[in-house]
Design a protein around this motif. Structure first.
Motif, PDB file in Angstrom:
ATOM      1  N   ALA A   1      51.702  33.173  48.477  1.00 48.25           N
ATOM      2  CA  ALA A   1      51.493  33.674  47.122  1.00 48.25           C
ATOM      3  C   ALA A   1      50.228  34.522  47.060  1.00 48.25           C
ATOM      4  CB  ALA A   1      51.403  32.506  46.141  1.00 48.25           C
ATOM      5  N   ILE A   2      50.176  35.436  46.111  1.00 48.96           N
ATOM      6  CA  ILE A   2      49.005  36.288  45.922  1.00 48.96           C
ATOM      7  C   ILE A   2      48.542  36.224  44.471  1.00 48.96           C
ATOM      8  CG2 ILE A   2      49.516  37.905  47.788  1.00 48.96           C
ATOM      9  CD1 ILE A   2      50.809  39.749  45.758  1.00 48.96           C
ATOM     10  N   ARG A   3      47.266  36.378  44.293  1.00 49.45           N
ATOM     11  CA  ARG A   3      46.685  36.482  42.947  1.00 49.45           C
ATOM     12  C   ARG A   3      46.283  37.939  42.752  1.00 49.45           C
ATOM     13  NH1 ARG A   3      43.464  32.122  42.721  1.00 49.45           N
ATOM     14  NH2 ARG A   3      45.190  31.017  41.707  1.00 49.45           N
ATOM     15  N   VAL A   4      46.810  38.565  41.712  1.00 49.70           N
ATOM     16  CA  VAL A   4      46.590  39.994  41.521  1.00 49.70           C
ATOM     17  C   VAL A   4      46.006  40.268  40.140  1.00 49.70           C
ATOM     18  CG1 VAL A   4      48.543  40.514  43.039  1.00 49.70           C
ATOM     19  CG2 VAL A   4      48.893  40.506  40.555  1.00 49.70           C
ATOM     20  N   ARG A   5      45.314  41.405  40.073  1.00 51.47           N
ATOM     21  CA  ARG A   5      44.928  41.994  38.781  1.00 51.47           C
ATOM     22  C   ARG A   5      45.735  43.271  38.659  1.00 51.47           C
ATOM     23  NH1 ARG A   5      40.334  44.999  37.503  1.00 51.47           N
ATOM     24  NH2 ARG A   5      39.471  44.494  39.548  1.00 51.47           N
ATOM     25  N   TYR A   6      46.509  43.368  37.578  1.00 50.76           N
ATOM     26  CA  TYR A   6      47.537  44.405  37.466  1.00 50.76           C
ATOM     27  C   TYR A   6      47.330  45.222  36.196  1.00 50.76           C
ATOM     28  CZ  TYR A   6      52.284  46.397  37.572  1.00 50.76           C
ATOM     29  OH  TYR A   6      53.349  47.249  37.611  1.00 50.76           O
ATOM     30  N   TRP A   7      47.498  46.539  36.319  1.00 45.40           N
ATOM     31  CA  TRP A   7      47.399  47.425  35.159  1.00 45.40           C
ATOM     32  C   TRP A   7      48.805  47.739  34.661  1.00 45.40           C
ATOM     33  CZ3 TRP A   7      49.129  52.040  33.300  1.00 45.40           C
ATOM     34  CH2 TRP A   7      48.422  52.601  32.230  1.00 45.40           C
ATOM     35  N   ARG A   8      49.009  47.609  33.348  1.00 44.04           N
ATOM     36  CA  ARG A   8      50.319  47.898  32.778  1.00 44.04           C
ATOM     37  C   ARG A   8      50.163  48.769  31.535  1.00 44.04           C
ATOM     38  NH1 ARG A   8      52.084  42.082  30.032  1.00 44.04           N
ATOM     39  NH2 ARG A   8      50.367  41.969  28.519  1.00 44.04           N
TER      40      ARG A   8
END
Length: 321
Positions: free
Chosen positions: A153-160
């Motif tokens: 699993a990965i922890r991400v910071r995502y722009w939407r």
């Protein structure tokens, strides 16, 4: 590292015959001095390599010598699926492995087969990026791909697009899709649905300690096809009747969506070459902006879209008054 380079040097000579030290250095990405040392190491290991001086000189293998030492490494095996898409291999950081794999595969071919492979390479080239676009930078792609491979699993910071613009997510990466030069991640949040995430929109990513099981029966290609069908079904919310000049018809494939281009292609032409087509639209605002890209376009219906085109055209005229 050096062992792999020695194998590559031997296979290059086996495939191409005589090669100068400069040519070998360029292929292997090392100095000429390193080539000299590697040639000595191959000779010391019993490989029948010899050098010739002079203008026509260079390194050769003894005539008729062929090795079957073409073992594929794990990294090269991962690159196997990308042999037809070198840009994808570069994005994933596998360009070195892909080059080594292609060399090993080529060395395993007969001279006739190798000639056909080289001819195919000269005749066909695949460019996955659409017209008027450039490849997007994807600095986190290799990390994400590695996590998918390891089922971590990965922890991400995502722009939407919608608020809040930046969000944090714990994702289970299931695969990657390259579409029109853009990379998309198929991932789920825990046991939730599998959703697409644009890799270029990842602002940060790190692997976690969680190891997950891949869902039974998950097929990446089938999921992507279903995702595209659902996207198209929800994207078009209406229709418009539009007249396209001959010039607009010609330029439409480079400027408009494929579904609109298909509708134009089916339309009848009048005596002046204008096509009257019923095209799918998302919203009137979106449609007016898309149609403004082309000269020689007239909206017939709906009247509200026709009025919006007139309003936007007047705004352009006022700006340039």
């Amino acid at each position: 590292m050096r062992a792999g380079r020695l194998v590559s040097m031997m296979l290059l000579l086996q495939q191409r015959g005589r090669m100068t030290a400069d040519a070998l250095a360029a292929e292997l990405g090392v100095s000429v001095r390193t080539v000299y040392r590697d040639a000595e190491a191959l000779a010391a290991a019993g490989i029948p390599i010899y050098g010739e001086s002079g203008r026509e000189g260079g390194y050769r293998l003894v005539e008729g010598y062929r090795t079957r030492l073409t073992g594929v490494t794990e990294g090269e095996a991962e690159a196997l699926a990308l042999t037809g898409v070198p840009q994808a291999a570069t994005d994933l950081g596998l360009q070195t492995e892909l080059a080594a794999l292609e060399l090993k595969l080529s060395a395993a071919l007969s001279p006739q087969q190798r000639d056909r492979a080289e001819r195919a390479r000269a005749l066909f080239h695949l460019d996955v990026v659409a017209w008027f676009q450039r490849s997007e930078p994807v600095p986190l792609l290799a990390l994400v791909a590695n996590a998918a491979w390891e089922q971590r699993a990965i922890r991400v910071r995502y722009w939407r697009w919608k608020e809040p613009r930046e969000v944090e997510r714990d994702l289970r990466p299931l695969g990657l899709v390259l579409k029109g030069g853009r990379w998309y991640l198929a991932a789920s949040q825990g046991e939730g649905p599998v959703l697409p995430y644009k890799v270029a929109n990842l602002l940060a990513a790190a692997k976690t300690e969680e190891v997950f099981e891949r869902p039974d029966g998950f097929d990446l290609a089938a999921w992507w096809a279903e995702n595209l069908d659902a996207f198209d079904a929800g994207r078009y919310r209406g229709e418009a009747v539009v007249r396209f000049s001959p010039e607009a018809v010609e330029r439409a494939p480079d400027q408009l969506d494929a579904d609109i281009v298909a509708a134009i292609a089916k339309a009848d032409r009048d005596e002046h070459g204008w096509a009257v087509a019923t095209i799918p639209i998302e919203t009137e605002w979106n449609a007016s902006g898309e149609l403004m890209k082309l000269a020689g376009v007239e909206v017939v219906e709906p009247l509200s879209l026709r009025a919006m085109m007139r309003q936007r055209a007047r705004a352009v005229l006022d700006l340039h008054a």
